[in-house]
Structures are given as structure tokens and as C-alpha cells.
Design an enzyme around this catalytic site. Structure first.
Site, PDB file in Angstrom:
ATOM      1  N   ASP A  15      -2.805   2.352   7.361  1.00  0.00           N
ATOM      2  CA  ASP A  15      -2.728   2.868   8.730  1.00  0.00           C
ATOM      3  C   ASP A  15      -3.156   1.810   9.746  1.00  0.00           C
ATOM      4  O   ASP A  15      -4.251   1.265   9.674  1.00  0.00           O
ATOM      5  CB  ASP A  15      -3.617   4.112   8.882  1.00  0.00           C
ATOM      6  CG  ASP A  15      -3.113   5.268   8.051  1.00  0.00           C
ATOM      7  OD1 ASP A  15      -2.059   5.820   8.402  1.00  0.00           O
ATOM      8  OD2 ASP A  15      -3.765   5.614   7.043  1.00  0.00           O
ATOM      9  N   ASP A  36      -4.492  -3.028   4.747  1.00  0.00           N
ATOM     10  CA  ASP A  36      -4.755  -1.623   5.035  1.00  0.00           C
ATOM     11  C   ASP A  36      -3.409  -0.961   5.298  1.00  0.00           C
ATOM     12  O   ASP A  36      -2.421  -1.648   5.582  1.00  0.00           O
ATOM     13  CB  ASP A  36      -5.667  -1.496   6.254  1.00  0.00           C
ATOM     14  CG  ASP A  36      -6.105  -0.059   6.530  1.00  0.00           C
ATOM     15  OD1 ASP A  36      -6.132   0.756   5.587  1.00  0.00           O
ATOM     16  OD2 ASP A  36      -6.411   0.240   7.695  1.00  0.00           O
TER      17      ASP A  36
END
Length: 129
Positions: free
Chosen positions: A20, A18
């Protein structure tokens, strides 16, 4: 206990990350969620060893612009916009572009809904567009 290398031997591996909160810290202003040079170098090294993908809720162009590594697979908009690497050991052969947009037929509808929300949200106390 067996080592990871032993367990992985003979298997096809891939890494999915991912953006963030994984490659960057969580910040108040999402437009200021920048990867460090050290993180970028680590992901680049990883991508030279195994197919590596960044999956994000952000739009594809935004996450590609933040990460700045063409040798990765990217899935933006929670997987609604996917593309493969332009270079590196896992680039698609023969100049083929890996692009998958499962919701492409709904682009007009999504734009209409977005425009409607942007028009109405500022009228709700505490909301900003």
C-alpha cells in the site's frame, strides 16, 4: 561517483517493497488498492534479477491475492506470516516451502482478541467493524 552497479558488484542483493502506497496508490477503501499491470510487470522483471519481497501489514493471503506473482517472497501481517516463492530463479530447491509463522502459537489468543474487538467496536460511536 560510483554507479550502483559498480557498488553492488559481488554483493548479494534483495529488494523489499511495501504494498500500500508503494506498489499501489493510497485509496480510501483498502480492498480497492489494486496494482497496475505495469507495476506488476516491473516487479516480475525485478524478481527475475534479485530476490524480491513484498512486506505488508495485510494478511498474507490478501497481499498474495492482490500481487499475483508466485516468484516473490511475501511477509504478511507485519512479518508474522512469511513464505518463499513457488517458482522463479529464487524458488527454494527440492520443493522446500519457506514458511515462517513466529506467532503461530498465539493464533487462538489472537482470534479471541479479534472476536472480542469485533463484538465491542460497533458500540463505540464513530467506529465500524
Amino acid at each position: 561517483m560510483e554507479s550502483f552497479k559498480t557498488l553492488a558488484r559481488g554483493k548479494r542483493l534483495a529488494i523489499f517493497l511495501d504494498y500500500d502506497g508503494t506498489l499501489t496508490p493510497i485509496v480510501k477503501d483498502p480492498d480497492r488498492a489494486f496494482m497496475s499491470d505495469e507495476s506488476r510487470a516491473s516487479v516480475k522483471l525485478l524478481a527475475s534479477q534479485v530476490p524480491t519481497a513484498i512486506i505488508s501489514g495485510r494478511c498474507l493471503e490478501k497481499v498474495v491475492g492482490f500481487v499475483q506473482l508466485e516468484e516473490l517472497f511475501y511477509a504478511g501481517s507485519h512479518g508474522l506470516d512469511i513464505r518463499g516463492p513457488d517458482s522463479g530463479p529464487f524458488a527454494l530447491k527440492g520443493g522446500t516451502v519457506c514458511a515462517y509463522q513466529p506467532a503461530a502459537e498465539y493464533t487462538t489468543l489472537m482470534s479471541t482478541v479479534r472476536d472480542s474487538l469485533l463484538e465491542k467496536v460497533p458500540r463505540i460511536d464513530g467506529c465500524a467493524s
